[in-house]
Design a protein around this motif. Structure first.
Motif, PDB file in Angstrom:
ATOM      1  N   ILE A  52       0.811  -1.174  -0.041  1.00 49.49           N
ATOM      2  CA  ILE A  52       0.027   0.004  -0.011  1.00 49.49           C
ATOM      3  C   ILE A  52       0.838   1.384   0.087  1.00 49.49           C
ATOM      4  O   ILE A  52       0.715   2.072  -0.934  1.00 49.49           O
ATOM      5  CB  ILE A  52      -1.081  -0.026   1.391  1.00 49.49           C
ATOM      6  CG1 ILE A  52      -1.885  -1.333   1.328  1.00 49.49           C
ATOM      7  CG2 ILE A  52      -1.797   1.244   1.035  1.00 49.49           C
ATOM      8  CD1 ILE A  52      -2.735  -1.386   2.411  1.00 49.49           C
ATOM      9  N   PRO A  53       1.752   1.578   0.877  1.00 47.15           N
ATOM     10  CA  PRO A  53       2.539   2.621   0.805  1.00 47.15           C
ATOM     11  C   PRO A  53       3.422   2.806  -0.331  1.00 47.15           C
ATOM     12  O   PRO A  53       3.630   3.975  -0.837  1.00 47.15           O
ATOM     13  CB  PRO A  53       3.440   2.561   2.171  1.00 47.15           C
ATOM     14  CG  PRO A  53       3.275   1.097   2.543  1.00 47.15           C
ATOM     15  CD  PRO A  53       2.056   0.580   2.054  1.00 47.15           C
ATOM     16  N   VAL A  54       3.850   1.432  -0.555  1.00 49.97           N
ATOM     17  CA  VAL A  54       4.833   1.732  -2.083  1.00 49.97           C
ATOM     18  C   VAL A  54       4.113   2.100  -3.076  1.00 49.97           C
ATOM     19  O   VAL A  54       4.478   3.032  -3.745  1.00 49.97           O
ATOM     20  CB  VAL A  54       5.351   0.042  -2.391  1.00 49.97           C
ATOM     21  CG1 VAL A  54       5.973   0.075  -3.380  1.00 49.97           C
ATOM     22  CG2 VAL A  54       6.384  -0.655  -1.226  1.00 49.97           C
ATOM     23  N   ILE A  55       2.875   1.731  -3.290  1.00 52.92           N
ATOM     24  CA  ILE A  55       1.817   2.196  -4.420  1.00 52.92           C
ATOM     25  C   ILE A  55       1.491   3.346  -4.555  1.00 52.92           C
ATOM     26  O   ILE A  55       1.731   4.159  -5.361  1.00 52.92           O
ATOM     27  CB  ILE A  55       0.908   1.013  -4.654  1.00 52.92           C
ATOM     28  CG1 ILE A  55       1.152  -0.476  -5.153  1.00 52.92           C
ATOM     29  CG2 ILE A  55      -0.150   1.470  -5.834  1.00 52.92           C
ATOM     30  CD1 ILE A  55       0.204  -1.464  -5.278  1.00 52.92           C
ATOM     31  N   THR A  56       0.982   3.902  -3.110  1.00 56.24           N
ATOM     32  CA  THR A  56       0.380   5.316  -2.981  1.00 56.24           C
ATOM     33  C   THR A  56       1.466   6.144  -2.988  1.00 56.24           C
ATOM     34  O   THR A  56       1.212   7.357  -3.365  1.00 56.24           O
ATOM     35  CB  THR A  56      -0.390   5.252  -1.710  1.00 56.24           C
ATOM     36  OG1 THR A  56       0.388   5.097  -0.545  1.00 56.24           O
ATOM     37  CG2 THR A  56      -1.441   4.133  -1.891  1.00 56.24           C
ATOM     38  N   PHE A  57       2.999   5.768  -2.833  1.00 53.33           N
ATOM     39  CA  PHE A  57       3.960   6.831  -2.816  1.00 53.33           C
ATOM     40  C   PHE A  57       4.244   7.226  -4.305  1.00 53.33           C
ATOM     41  O   PHE A  57       4.673   8.163  -4.736  1.00 53.33           O
ATOM     42  CB  PHE A  57       5.275   6.123  -2.016  1.00 53.33           C
ATOM     43  CG  PHE A  57       6.141   7.124  -2.284  1.00 53.33           C
ATOM     44  CD1 PHE A  57       6.595   8.095  -1.444  1.00 53.33           C
ATOM     45  CD2 PHE A  57       7.392   6.880  -3.344  1.00 53.33           C
ATOM     46  CE1 PHE A  57       7.695   8.865  -1.502  1.00 53.33           C
ATOM     47  CE2 PHE A  57       8.462   7.492  -3.325  1.00 53.33           C
ATOM     48  CZ  PHE A  57       8.728   8.701  -2.582  1.00 53.33           C
ATOM     49  N   PRO A  95      -4.278   8.777  -6.418  1.00 52.40           N
ATOM     50  CA  PRO A  95      -5.273   8.237  -6.289  1.00 52.40           C
ATOM     51  C   PRO A  95      -6.031   7.866  -7.564  1.00 52.40           C
ATOM     52  O   PRO A  95      -6.730   7.010  -7.708  1.00 52.40           O
ATOM     53  CB  PRO A  95      -6.071   9.191  -5.526  1.00 52.40           C
ATOM     54  CG  PRO A  95      -5.007  10.142  -4.728  1.00 52.40           C
ATOM     55  CD  PRO A  95      -3.794  10.291  -5.771  1.00 52.40           C
ATOM     56  N   GLU A  96      -5.975   8.766  -8.602  1.00 57.04           N
ATOM     57  CA  GLU A  96      -6.711   8.634 -10.049  1.00 57.04           C
ATOM     58  C   GLU A  96      -6.061   7.280 -10.577  1.00 57.04           C
ATOM     59  O   GLU A  96      -6.790   6.304 -11.185  1.00 57.04           O
ATOM     60  CB  GLU A  96      -6.523   9.639 -10.793  1.00 57.04           C
ATOM     61  CG  GLU A  96      -7.346   9.164 -11.959  1.00 57.04           C
ATOM     62  CD  GLU A  96      -7.274  10.704 -13.170  1.00 57.04           C
ATOM     63  OE1 GLU A  96      -7.737  10.665 -14.410  1.00 57.04           O
ATOM     64  OE2 GLU A  96      -6.536  11.695 -12.852  1.00 57.04           O
ATOM     65  N   GLU A  97      -4.751   7.148 -10.599  1.00 53.58           N
ATOM     66  CA  GLU A  97      -4.065   5.960 -11.180  1.00 53.58           C
ATOM     67  C   GLU A  97      -4.483   4.648 -10.250  1.00 53.58           C
ATOM     68  O   GLU A  97      -4.565   3.557 -10.855  1.00 53.58           O
ATOM     69  CB  GLU A  97      -2.740   6.079 -11.181  1.00 53.58           C
ATOM     70  CG  GLU A  97      -2.224   7.228 -12.379  1.00 53.58           C
ATOM     71  CD  GLU A  97      -2.646   6.794 -13.809  1.00 53.58           C
ATOM     72  OE1 GLU A  97      -2.116   5.485 -14.070  1.00 53.58           O
ATOM     73  OE2 GLU A  97      -3.168   7.318 -14.558  1.00 53.58           O
ATOM     74  N   TYR A  98      -4.421   4.931  -8.886  1.00 50.00           N
ATOM     75  CA  TYR A  98      -4.746   3.873  -7.982  1.00 50.00           C
ATOM     76  C   TYR A  98      -6.051   3.252  -8.136  1.00 50.00           C
ATOM     77  O   TYR A  98      -6.378   2.199  -8.160  1.00 50.00           O
ATOM     78  CB  TYR A  98      -4.567   4.395  -6.803  1.00 50.00           C
ATOM     79  CG  TYR A  98      -4.285   2.929  -5.625  1.00 50.00           C
ATOM     80  CD1 TYR A  98      -3.762   1.758  -6.009  1.00 50.00           C
ATOM     81  CD2 TYR A  98      -4.864   3.049  -4.336  1.00 50.00           C
ATOM     82  CE1 TYR A  98      -3.589   0.828  -4.983  1.00 50.00           C
ATOM     83  CE2 TYR A  98      -4.793   2.178  -3.447  1.00 50.00           C
ATOM     84  CZ  TYR A  98      -3.943   0.957  -3.751  1.00 50.00           C
ATOM     85  OH  TYR A  98      -4.012  -0.175  -3.030  1.00 50.00           O
ATOM     86  N   PRO A 140       7.296   3.504 -15.806  1.00 51.28           N
ATOM     87  CA  PRO A 140       6.492   4.673 -15.855  1.00 51.28           C
ATOM     88  C   PRO A 140       5.589   4.307 -14.258  1.00 51.28           C
ATOM     89  O   PRO A 140       5.035   3.322 -13.983  1.00 51.28           O
ATOM     90  CB  PRO A 140       5.799   4.877 -16.591  1.00 51.28           C
ATOM     91  CG  PRO A 140       6.483   4.200 -17.807  1.00 51.28           C
ATOM     92  CD  PRO A 140       7.455   3.024 -17.300  1.00 51.28           C
ATOM     93  N   HIS A 141       5.428   5.340 -13.358  1.00 59.06           N
ATOM     94  CA  HIS A 141       4.633   5.415 -12.606  1.00 59.06           C
ATOM     95  C   HIS A 141       2.926   5.366 -12.810  1.00 59.06           C
ATOM     96  O   HIS A 141       2.288   6.276 -12.377  1.00 59.06           O
ATOM     97  CB  HIS A 141       5.032   6.571 -11.377  1.00 59.06           C
ATOM     98  CG  HIS A 141       6.318   6.252 -11.073  1.00 59.06           C
ATOM     99  ND1 HIS A 141       6.848   7.350 -10.394  1.00 59.06           N
ATOM    100  CD2 HIS A 141       7.159   5.172 -11.091  1.00 59.06           C
ATOM    101  CE1 HIS A 141       7.993   7.270 -10.037  1.00 59.06           C
ATOM    102  NE2 HIS A 141       8.427   5.778 -10.463  1.00 59.06           N
ATOM    103  N   THR A 142       2.449   4.335 -13.475  1.00 61.40           N
ATOM    104  CA  THR A 142       1.123   4.095 -13.888  1.00 61.40           C
ATOM    105  C   THR A 142       0.522   3.099 -13.401  1.00 61.40           C
ATOM    106  O   THR A 142       1.104   2.038 -12.992  1.00 61.40           O
ATOM    107  CB  THR A 142       1.178   4.464 -15.379  1.00 61.40           C
ATOM    108  OG1 THR A 142       1.566   3.061 -15.891  1.00 61.40           O
ATOM    109  CG2 THR A 142       1.665   5.630 -15.913  1.00 61.40           C
ATOM    110  N   PHE A 143      -0.693   2.964 -13.519  1.00 63.69           N
ATOM    111  CA  PHE A 143      -1.359   1.580 -13.088  1.00 63.69           C
ATOM    112  C   PHE A 143      -1.257   0.494 -13.824  1.00 63.69           C
ATOM    113  O   PHE A 143      -1.240  -0.612 -13.311  1.00 63.69           O
ATOM    114  CB  PHE A 143      -3.097   2.008 -13.099  1.00 63.69           C
ATOM    115  CG  PHE A 143      -3.657   1.886 -14.659  1.00 63.69           C
ATOM    116  CD1 PHE A 143      -4.277   0.744 -14.902  1.00 63.69           C
ATOM    117  CD2 PHE A 143      -3.707   2.963 -15.566  1.00 63.69           C
ATOM    118  CE1 PHE A 143      -4.555   0.511 -16.420  1.00 63.69           C
ATOM    119  CE2 PHE A 143      -4.169   2.992 -16.718  1.00 63.69           C
ATOM    120  CZ  PHE A 143      -4.567   1.776 -17.186  1.00 63.69           C
TER     121      PHE A 143
END
Length: 479
Positions: free
Chosen positions: A26-31, A35-38, A168-171
């Protein structure tokens, strides 16, 4: 009792380790992602949840039900896995054919259709994972079960970190990392159990298929309905709100899922234990003691999450701050699921799995009605209230039908505790003043402890009596 506790703790190692690794994502992804990509990532999770709910056709539950009665375990495994595996071929074909429409629905664009192919390719691995974990669990190989649970989750976490560092930091990066990590972990599990996986028509039992179908297919029908109940909240947010609200809701859901540590641990241990107790005709007070104890323990954890929600939210990026007002009602998901494992035993023991369909329909009606009423106005918080209320309805329906066909036991303390938790969750969603909500949470926690004082006395007396008996036995040996 010592063996009982030891086995529980061995199962707990895997469940706790896997849950902690899952929470670390969770902290890894949300960092890394917004929120939109999540929110888009959560639509992938939704698709995977639907697959997991449907793909087994209830044969996994039938496998567990027959495990202690059917003498040849490997033949039972081979027979039980055939139908889900054949069905998966149909599902994979449909997903590949409709990849672009599915991508447009899940992610808002058909350009990500290749992710749908990857999800489809992971289905056989999900089937093998489920049945192999069941096989190990029903044999009470707690340490092996725990080890491979941790390996699978660690593989997913490691891939997620590496992918987000170098891509890239995308979903879509998170989706690829999750699936590839899952496949790697499942491959290790399959290599460890390669002898079990060697199957041929000779190693299956044609006479067993009707028994498995009779028990499993009603569960499958209920599971299809239940899967809608599970995902309906996200679908309503997706339709009435935006991906940002969906991302906040998903983050809150992940925080609430911390209680799944206990739920997963308990379920892994309880299913084989309950069947064994029923076969030995254990007195009803044993089942009640377990049910009351698990309700008390998870209610304490529920209130612990509410008391320290501000601290817990520090693991998320500041962009996800509003999630702390969403997650209180979502805590009812693991709470009600766990407790209902102890109150629905009549349905399980008497093989009335068709009642699960009615239970799921009731929960689905509550979920759809409240989501329709609340989500357009209150967004993610409305969805959380609807989801929590639906799981309470799920627990009540499961308990009611079970007690109607089985002698059962009193659940009055369960009802009082649930009411207190509903009050606490409601106030935590509405009140933003830290000192005031802290006082309320402590007051509710004290009320719960007071309700369970008789249970604590019983547990202490039981422990003291066994302790005295052990001391007397040791003195007798020395004499």
């Amino acid at each position: 009792m010592k063996a009982f506790v030891t086995r529980l703790m061995q199962f707990a190692v895997g469940s706790l380790g896997a849950a902690l690794l899952n929470l670390l994502t969770i902290p890894v992804i949300t960092f890394f992602i917004s929120p939109e990509e999540y929110g888009k990532t959560s639509m992938f999770m939704l698709a995977q949840t639907l697959l997991i709910c449907v793909i087994y056709l209830g044969y996994d539950q039938a496998f567990a039900r027959e495990f202690y009665e059917y003498p040849n375990k490997k033949k039972l495994f081979s027979t039980a896995i055939v139908v889900p595996f054949l069905f998966s071929g149909i599902v994979i074909g449909l997903m590949c054919y409709f990849a672009k429409p599915i991508s447009a629905f899940l992610f808002g664009s058909d350009m990500y259709y290749h992710a749908v192919y990857l999800i489809a390719a992971s289905i056989p691995f999900l089937i093998f994972e489920r049945f192999l974990f069941l096989y190990v669990r029903m044999q009470n190989k707690a340490l092996e079960f725990s080890l491979f649970n941790i390996i699978v989750k660690f593989s997913i976490l490691l891939c997620t970190v590496l992918f987000l560092l170098f891509f890239p930091h995308t979903f879509i990066t998170v989706i690829y990392a999750t699936i590839i990590g899952q496949v790697i972990g499942d491959t290790i599990l399959m290599l460890r159990n390669v002898r079990i996986l060697y199957m041929s028509p000779v190693k299956t039992d044609p006479d067993l298929y009707p028994r498995l179908a009779k028990f499993g297919l009603p569960i499958a029908a209920a599971t299809v309905i239940y899967s809608m109940f599970v995902v309906i909240d996200k679908l309503f947010i997706r339709y009435f709100c935006d991906f940002e609200q969906l991302g906040l809701y998903t983050a809150a859901f992940k925080i609430a899922s911390a209680l799944l540590i206990l739920q997963t641990t308990f379920s892994n241990f309880w299913v084989p234990t309950a069947y064994a107790w029923y076969k030995k005709q254990k007195p009803m007070h044993y089942f009640k003691l377990v049910s009351d104890s698990i309700m008390f323990l998870i209610a304490i954890l529920f209130m612990g999450l509410l008391l320290f929600k501000g601290v817990i939210m520090l693991v998320l990026s500041p962009e996800y701050g509003q999630a702390q007002y969403i997650f209180p009602f979502l805590c009812f998901y693991p709470l009600m699921m766990t407790v209902s494992e102890t109150t629905n035993l009549g349905i399980v023991f008497l093989k009335r799995s068709s009642l699960n369909i009615l239970v799921s329909i009731i929960a689905l009606i509550v979920s759809v009605g409240l989501n329709l009423l609340l989500v357009p106005t209150y967004g993610a918080i409305g969805a959380a209230i609807a989801t929590g209320s639906a799981y309470i309805a799920f627990f009540l329906a499961r308990t009611y039908f079970s007690m109607r066909i089985w002698k059962g036991f009193s659940v009055k303390t369960h009802m009082m505790t649930t009411l207190l938790l509903v009050v606490a969750a409601s106030l935590n969603s509405m009140i933003h003043t830290v000192w005031l909500i802290s006082i309320i949470n402590v007051a509710v926690l004290l009320c719960i402890i007071i309700i369970y004082i008789p249970l604590l006395r019983t547990l202490y007396r039981s422990y003291y009596a066994k302790r005295q008996q052990s001391i007397s036995h040791e003195k007798g040996i020395e004499a």
